[in-house]
Design a protein around this motif. Structure first.
Motif, PDB file in Angstrom:
ATOM      1  N   VAL A  37       0.847  -1.197   0.000  1.00 52.81           N
ATOM      2  CA  VAL A  37       0.000   0.000   0.000  1.00 52.81           C
ATOM      3  C   VAL A  37       0.884   1.249   0.000  1.00 52.81           C
ATOM      4  CG1 VAL A  37      -1.768   1.267   1.262  1.00 52.81           C
ATOM      5  CG2 VAL A  37      -1.878  -1.231   1.153  1.00 52.81           C
ATOM      6  N   LYS A  39      -0.010   4.493  -0.698  1.00 58.19           N
ATOM      7  CA  LYS A  39      -0.670   5.802  -0.543  1.00 58.19           C
ATOM      8  C   LYS A  39       0.204   6.759   0.262  1.00 58.19           C
ATOM      9  CE  LYS A  39      -3.205   4.417   3.581  1.00 58.19           C
ATOM     10  NZ  LYS A  39      -4.363   3.663   4.074  1.00 58.19           N
ATOM     11  N   ASN A  60      -5.472   4.314  -2.115  1.00 57.36           N
ATOM     12  CA  ASN A  60      -6.846   4.497  -1.637  1.00 57.36           C
ATOM     13  C   ASN A  60      -7.558   5.685  -2.274  1.00 57.36           C
ATOM     14  OD1 ASN A  60      -5.380   6.415  -0.240  1.00 57.36           O
ATOM     15  ND2 ASN A  60      -6.651   6.275   1.594  1.00 57.36           N
ATOM     16  N   ILE A  84      -8.153   0.469  -2.820  1.00 52.34           N
ATOM     17  CA  ILE A  84      -8.549  -0.009  -1.490  1.00 52.34           C
ATOM     18  C   ILE A  84      -9.300   1.057  -0.702  1.00 52.34           C
ATOM     19  CG2 ILE A  84      -6.661  -1.683  -1.380  1.00 52.34           C
ATOM     20  CD1 ILE A  84      -5.194   0.325   0.468  1.00 52.34           C
ATOM     21  N   MET A 166     -13.651  -7.981   1.364  1.00 53.84           N
ATOM     22  CA  MET A 166     -12.596  -7.205   2.015  1.00 53.84           C
ATOM     23  C   MET A 166     -13.164  -6.593   3.288  1.00 53.84           C
ATOM     24  SD  MET A 166     -11.731  -3.711   2.401  1.00 53.84           S
ATOM     25  CE  MET A 166     -10.667  -2.455   1.727  1.00 53.84           C
ATOM     26  N   ILE A 168     -11.954  -3.980   6.929  1.00 55.33           N
ATOM     27  CA  ILE A 168     -11.003  -3.196   7.733  1.00 55.33           C
ATOM     28  C   ILE A 168     -11.568  -3.194   9.159  1.00 55.33           C
ATOM     29  CG2 ILE A 168      -9.810  -0.986   8.019  1.00 55.33           C
ATOM     30  CD1 ILE A 168     -10.854  -0.258   5.148  1.00 55.33           C
ATOM     31  N   MET A 198      -3.576  -5.892   7.697  1.00 54.73           N
ATOM     32  CA  MET A 198      -2.756  -4.723   7.382  1.00 54.73           C
ATOM     33  C   MET A 198      -1.449  -4.863   8.169  1.00 54.73           C
ATOM     34  SD  MET A 198      -6.088  -2.105   7.366  1.00 54.73           S
ATOM     35  CE  MET A 198      -5.185  -0.727   7.938  1.00 54.73           C
ATOM     36  N   SER A 199      -0.646  -3.800   8.243  1.00 57.12           N
ATOM     37  CA  SER A 199       0.672  -3.931   8.876  1.00 57.12           C
ATOM     38  C   SER A 199       0.610  -4.555  10.263  1.00 57.12           C
ATOM     39  CB  SER A 199       1.353  -2.559   8.975  1.00 57.12           C
ATOM     40  OG  SER A 199       1.723  -2.119   7.693  1.00 57.12           O
ATOM     41  N   VAL A 215      -0.511  -4.204   2.960  1.00 55.56           N
ATOM     42  CA  VAL A 215       0.492  -3.767   3.933  1.00 55.56           C
ATOM     43  C   VAL A 215       1.169  -2.483   3.461  1.00 55.56           C
ATOM     44  CG1 VAL A 215       2.580  -4.432   5.169  1.00 55.56           C
ATOM     45  CG2 VAL A 215       0.851  -6.166   4.638  1.00 55.56           C
ATOM     46  N   GLY A 216       1.037  -1.425   4.269  1.00 52.99           N
ATOM     47  CA  GLY A 216       1.625  -0.133   3.913  1.00 52.99           C
ATOM     48  C   GLY A 216       2.815   0.216   4.775  1.00 52.99           C
ATOM     49  N   ARG A 230     -12.829   7.049   5.499  1.00 53.07           N
ATOM     50  CA  ARG A 230     -13.405   5.913   4.796  1.00 53.07           C
ATOM     51  C   ARG A 230     -14.666   5.455   5.489  1.00 53.07           C
ATOM     52  NH1 ARG A 230      -7.989   3.196   6.752  1.00 53.07           N
ATOM     53  NH2 ARG A 230      -8.655   2.323   8.716  1.00 53.07           N
TER      54      ARG A 230
HETATM   55  C1  LIG Z   1      -3.841   2.432   4.447  1.00 46.62           C
HETATM   56  C2  LIG Z   1      -4.541   1.146   4.269  1.00 46.62           C
HETATM   57  C3  LIG Z   1      -3.875  -0.075   4.466  1.00 46.62           C
HETATM   58  C4  LIG Z   1      -2.438  -0.191   4.917  1.00 46.62           C
HETATM   59  O1  LIG Z   1      -2.325   0.192   6.251  1.00 46.62           O
HETATM   60  P1  LIG Z   1      -0.976  -0.063   7.096  1.00 46.62           P
HETATM   61  O2  LIG Z   1      -1.442  -0.110   8.487  1.00 46.62           O
HETATM   62  O3  LIG Z   1      -0.080   1.068   6.797  1.00 46.62           O
HETATM   63  O4  LIG Z   1      -0.418  -1.354   6.633  1.00 46.62           O
HETATM   64  C5  LIG Z   1      -4.591  -1.248   4.237  1.00 46.62           C
HETATM   65  N1  LIG Z   1      -5.883  -1.228   3.857  1.00 46.62           N
HETATM   66  C6  LIG Z   1      -6.550  -0.073   3.662  1.00 46.62           C
HETATM   67  C7  LIG Z   1      -7.964  -0.117   3.234  1.00 46.62           C
HETATM   68  C8  LIG Z   1      -5.909   1.146   3.873  1.00 46.62           C
HETATM   69  O5  LIG Z   1      -6.592   2.296   3.685  1.00 46.62           O
END
Ligand SMILES: *Cc1c(COP(=O)(O)O)cnc(C)c1O
Length: 230
Positions: A37, A39, A60, A84, A166, A168, A198-199, A215-216, A230
């Protein structure tokens, strides 16, 4: 931006952790796709990840992706880009031009706009239905009780290419119950794609069946800008 070598090292560490979690769960590491990721991070950081072998990225915001990815895709074969973040219907056309996967289908009107654009183009990105497993009012995603209906609309009526689901999880929650709920909704709908993790929690997500992890910061470092709502 982090140094190229550090991005490569962090990517290798994330890949190793995915492999270890997969092995612990009796899964093959190849079953899990790592979406890096990118962004808020500059094209140079993405170039560093590409140099380290990464080909799949996530953004995103349509506009930010439009600023970075057309040039990167022209330069590097085989890049795949996942959306995403939330998608407004007036950005569907632009999103379908650029993204290979849209992970955030969360309402009938959006599904219908994607279907209309698919008619026009003749092609469609792979889609995931986003489920708001924590039922958070400020968060995108279809509510769990409405998920079966939206999946049926997308797949059966509109004949869209739905690969999976998906989610979050809420920041403050333990993620496992959310991952388990997403997996259950996918199972009862006969879907096998699960974009979760995610991370902070991708290792848990892999153990619970994730086929896509997003993973960002574990790869690119902390983001300076606040993430999009979001
Ligand atoms: C930013 C983002 C991520 C990555 O988040 P990290 O905690 O930096 O890994 C993953 N999924 C979505 C939908 C995001 O907006």
């Amino acid at each position: 931006m982090m140094e190229t070598a550090e991005i490569a090292a962090r990517l290798a560490a994330v890949r190793a952790e995915i492999a270890a979690s997969a092995a612990a769960a009796g899964r093959q590491a190849e079953e899990i796709e790592l979406v890096a990721v990118s962004k808020t991070h500059p094209a140079a950081a993405i170039e560093a990840a590409i140099a380290a072998g990464q080909r799949v990225f996530g953004e995103n915001r349509v506009q930010e992706a439009q600023q970075k990815f057309p040039a990167l895709k022209a330069e590097h074969d085989g890049l795949r880009l996942h959306l995403i973040g939330p998608l407004q219907t007036n950005k569907v056309r632009a999103a379908m031009e650029l993204f290979d996967v849209i992970q955030t289908v969360d309402r009938p009107r959006l599904a219908e706009a994607i279907a209309a654009e698919r008619e026009r183009r003749g092609t469609c990105p792979e889609l995931y239905v986003q489920v708001n497993t924590g039922e958070e009012p400020q968060k995108a995603g279809v509510l769990p009780r409405d998920a079966d209906g939206l999946i049926a609309l997308c797949r059966d009526r509109l004949e869209l290419p739905v690969r999976g689901l998906m989610c979050i999880p809420p920041v403050a929650d333990e993620p496992s119950p959310h991952f388990a709920l997403l997996r259950e909704i996918a199972r009862r709908n006969g879907l096998d794609g699960l974009s979760m993790g995610m991370s902070a929690d991708f290792a848990i997500a892999v153990r619970l069946g994730a086929t896509v992890v997003r993973v960002g910061s574990a790869i690119f470092g902390e983001r300076k800008l606040t993430p999009a709502p979001r």
